[in-house]
Write an enzyme that holds these catalytic residues in place. Structure first.
Site, mmCIF file in Angstrom:
data_model
loop_
_atom_site.group_PDB
_atom_site.id
_atom_site.type_symbol
_atom_site.label_atom_id
_atom_site.label_comp_id
_atom_site.label_asym_id
_atom_site.label_seq_id
_atom_site.Cartn_x
_atom_site.Cartn_y
_atom_site.Cartn_z
ATOM 1 N N ALA A 142 -4.385 -5.655 -0.074
ATOM 2 C CA ALA A 142 -4.002 -4.266 -0.340
ATOM 3 C C ALA A 142 -3.593 -4.172 -1.804
ATOM 4 O O ALA A 142 -3.185 -5.168 -2.418
ATOM 5 C CB ALA A 142 -2.844 -3.876 0.556
ATOM 6 N N GLY A 145 -5.116 -8.045 2.976
ATOM 7 C CA GLY A 145 -6.049 -7.035 3.470
ATOM 8 C C GLY A 145 -7.502 -7.426 3.233
ATOM 9 O O GLY A 145 -8.396 -6.978 3.964
ATOM 10 N N GLU A 193 -8.357 -9.477 6.063
ATOM 11 C CA GLU A 193 -8.439 -8.573 7.222
ATOM 12 C C GLU A 193 -9.742 -7.761 7.195
ATOM 13 O O GLU A 193 -10.367 -7.553 8.230
ATOM 14 C CB GLU A 193 -7.210 -7.656 7.250
ATOM 15 C CG GLU A 193 -5.941 -8.440 7.584
ATOM 16 C CD GLU A 193 -4.670 -7.634 7.374
ATOM 17 O OE1 GLU A 193 -4.507 -7.068 6.272
ATOM 18 O OE2 GLU A 193 -3.850 -7.567 8.298
ATOM 19 N N GLU A 213 1.012 -12.190 2.636
ATOM 20 C CA GLU A 213 1.958 -11.068 2.687
ATOM 21 C C GLU A 213 3.407 -11.533 2.765
ATOM 22 O O GLU A 213 4.312 -10.875 2.255
ATOM 23 C CB GLU A 213 1.652 -10.155 3.893
ATOM 24 C CG GLU A 213 0.385 -9.334 3.760
ATOM 25 C CD GLU A 213 -0.856 -9.993 4.320
ATOM 26 O OE1 GLU A 213 -0.865 -11.235 4.449
ATOM 27 O OE2 GLU A 213 -1.828 -9.274 4.611
HETATM 28 C C1 HXC Z 1 -2.998 -5.004 -7.039
HETATM 29 C C2 HXC Z 1 -3.788 -6.931 -7.984
HETATM 30 C C3 HXC Z 1 -3.818 -7.558 -6.723
HETATM 31 C C4 HXC Z 1 -3.385 -6.803 -5.587
HETATM 32 C C5 HXC Z 1 -4.514 -8.964 -8.201
HETATM 33 N N1 HXC Z 1 -4.224 -7.838 -8.857
HETATM 34 N N2 HXC Z 1 -4.258 -8.833 -6.903
HETATM 35 N N3 HXC Z 1 -3.378 -5.654 -8.134
HETATM 36 N N4 HXC Z 1 -2.981 -5.545 -5.816
HETATM 37 N N5 HXC Z 1 -3.415 -7.290 -4.363
HETATM 38 C C6 HXC Z 1 -4.344 -7.574 -10.291
HETATM 39 C C7 HXC Z 1 -3.225 -8.267 -11.080
HETATM 40 O O1 HXC Z 1 -2.042 -7.514 -11.055
HETATM 41 C C8 HXC Z 1 -3.858 -8.359 -12.449
HETATM 42 O O2 HXC Z 1 -3.749 -7.088 -13.055
HETATM 43 C C9 HXC Z 1 -5.345 -8.581 -12.132
HETATM 44 O O3 HXC Z 1 -5.534 -8.143 -10.787
HETATM 45 C C10 HXC Z 1 -5.713 -10.045 -12.215
HETATM 46 O O4 HXC Z 1 -4.823 -10.770 -11.381
HETATM 47 P P1 HXC Z 1 -4.320 -12.236 -11.763
HETATM 48 O O5 HXC Z 1 -3.183 -12.555 -10.853
HETATM 49 O O6 HXC Z 1 -4.081 -12.343 -13.221
HETATM 50 O O7 HXC Z 1 -5.620 -13.105 -11.397
HETATM 51 P P2 HXC Z 1 -5.718 -14.609 -10.955
HETATM 52 O O8 HXC Z 1 -4.835 -15.478 -11.777
HETATM 53 O O9 HXC Z 1 -7.174 -14.905 -10.916
HETATM 54 O O10 HXC Z 1 -5.144 -14.658 -9.445
HETATM 55 C C11 HXC Z 1 -5.854 -14.030 -8.444
HETATM 56 C C12 HXC Z 1 -4.951 -13.909 -7.176
HETATM 57 C C13 HXC Z 1 -3.631 -13.206 -7.553
HETATM 58 C C14 HXC Z 1 -4.669 -15.285 -6.608
HETATM 59 C C15 HXC Z 1 -5.781 -13.105 -6.174
HETATM 60 O O11 HXC Z 1 -3.921 -12.023 -8.308
HETATM 61 C C16 HXC Z 1 -2.808 -12.823 -6.359
HETATM 62 O O12 HXC Z 1 -2.080 -13.636 -5.800
HETATM 63 N N6 HXC Z 1 -2.882 -11.547 -5.941
HETATM 64 C C17 HXC Z 1 -2.077 -11.006 -4.866
HETATM 65 C C18 HXC Z 1 -2.578 -11.512 -3.543
HETATM 66 C C19 HXC Z 1 -1.749 -10.946 -2.384
HETATM 67 O O13 HXC Z 1 -0.531 -11.138 -2.357
HETATM 68 N N7 HXC Z 1 -2.395 -10.272 -1.451
HETATM 69 C C20 HXC Z 1 -1.738 -9.616 -0.347
HETATM 70 C C21 HXC Z 1 -1.422 -8.199 -0.714
HETATM 71 S S1 HXC Z 1 -0.516 -7.402 0.565
HETATM 72 P P3 HXC Z 1 -3.203 -6.935 -14.579
HETATM 73 O O14 HXC Z 1 -3.066 -5.457 -14.733
HETATM 74 O O15 HXC Z 1 -1.930 -7.693 -14.656
HETATM 75 O O16 HXC Z 1 -4.321 -7.545 -15.398
HETATM 76 C C22 HXC Z 1 -1.677 -6.982 1.692
HETATM 77 C C23 HXC Z 1 -1.141 -6.243 2.874
HETATM 78 C C24 HXC Z 1 -2.224 -5.768 3.765
HETATM 79 O O17 HXC Z 1 -2.822 -7.241 1.553
HETATM 80 C C25 HXC Z 1 -1.664 -4.713 4.643
HETATM 81 C C26 HXC Z 1 -2.726 -3.924 5.327
HETATM 82 C C27 HXC Z 1 -3.789 -3.416 4.477
#
Ligand code: HXC
Length: 259
Positions: A67, A110, A113, A133
């Site tokens: 998400a 997500g 998912e 999450e």
């Molecule tokens: C918004 C995101 C994002 C996310 C990455 N970005 N994931 N923005 N939401 N889920 C953005 C970062 O802020 C960053 O923007 C750019 O993408 C690049 O990310 P990096 O972290 O620099 O890239 P990298 O080092 O390659 O790492 C990739 C990654 C990491 C491992 C995927 O970004 C990460 O851990 N992302 C979050 C993963 C996560 O927690 N997912 C669960 C979300 S909650 P800027 O602007 O800084 O360049 C969820 C709930 C679902 O999914 C509920 C129902 C739908």
């Protein structure tokens, strides 16, 4: 197809459309608009008999990082309660035609998912899967706890959801999340080939087979067997079933019409 902002929709072959998640700058994070665009694209093809299967991919580097956390940060509990997103997920889950995912790189939260909403998953060997999450103080909210447990079993589902650790493509295949692994450059081609193959099958049988298989997630064996039998019986009334059997007898290729 209309122009979309966060996805690309193409028709690479007759009978198949491809939805490519297209927010590379945000690792294909599933913002509201992206999810809405997927749901609308799928809805727009339900009654289009020329489209028989869908491929969803994020490209060669990342499937989806979950998400959109920045969007999520704006919502308080009431905002989450009133959120329209669950209705998008429901539309994706209820899509009656086969969806094949080609997954490279991260499929997280997500994103994992969304992948589990797809019927078949082809993974590049660079794929990583996880439900991180927990690291944000939340839990999966689009079926992750339910679909994951039903697919990979209790211990691995608990491990992924409670620890937030990722698994690789081989582990995902061992646990049934993924059916095949390819090199990243080939996962889309393989998914497309499968979609084209399925697109040549009798569409009513494909539809009832998908419905019957998915029902196994949520019902008793007896109820599931009854549904299967009823669908099997229903198909006996279709022209395609007569055509399939006749083509076999006459040693020719069947010409299925979806009737
Ligand atoms: C918004 C995101 C994002 C996310 C990455 N970005 N994931 N923005 N939401 N889920 C953005 C970062 O802020 C960053 O923007 C750019 O993408 C690049 O990310 P990096 O972290 O620099 O890239 P990298 O080092 O390659 O790492 C990739 C990654 C990491 C491992 C995927 O970004 C990460 O851990 N992302 C979050 C993963 C996560 O927690 N997912 C669960 C979300 S909650 P800027 O602007 O800084 O360049 C969820 C709930 C679902 O999914 C509920 C129902 C739908």
């Amino acid at each position: 197809m209309p122009d979309y902002q966060d996805i690309l929709v193409t028709a690479p072959d007759s009978g198949v459309i491809t939805i490519t998640l297209n927010r590379p700058e945000a690792r294909n994070a599933l913002c509201n608009n992206l999810l809405r665009e997927i749901a609308e694209t799928l809805d727009s093809t339900i009654n289009d008999d020329s489209i028989k299967a869908v491929v969803i991919t994020g490209g060669e580097h990342v499937f989806a990082a979950g998400a959109d956390i920045k969007e999520m940060a704006e919502l308080d509990a009431v905002g989450v309660m009133n959120d329209i997103r669950p209705s998008y997920w429901r539309r994706i889950a209820q899509y009656p035609k086969p969806i094949i995912a080609a997954v490279n790189g991260f499929a997280l939260g997500g994103g994992c998912e969304l992948m589990m909403h797809c019927d078949i998953v082809i993974a590049g060997d660079n794929a990583q899967f996880g439900q991180p999450e927990i690291n944000l103080g939340i839990i999966p909210g689009a079926g992750g706890t339910q679909r994951l447990l039903r697919t990979v079993g209790k211990s691995m589902a608990m491990q992924l959801v409670l620890s937030g650790e990722f698994i690789n493509a081989e582990q995902a295949r061992d646990f049934g999340l993924v059916s095949e692994i390819t090199i990243p450059e080939m996962s889309y081609n393989r998914a497309l080939k499968l979609a084209k193959n399925i697109a040549r099958k009798p569409p009513l049988a494909v539809r009832l087979a998908k419905e019957s298989l998915l029902k196994a997630y949520e019902t008793t064996l007896e109820t599931g067997l009854n549904l299967e039998r009823k669908s099997f019986t229903l198909l006996a009334a279709t022209e395609d079933r007569n055509e399939g059997i006749a083509a076999f007898m006459e040693k020719r290729r069947p010409d299925f019409r979806g009737k």
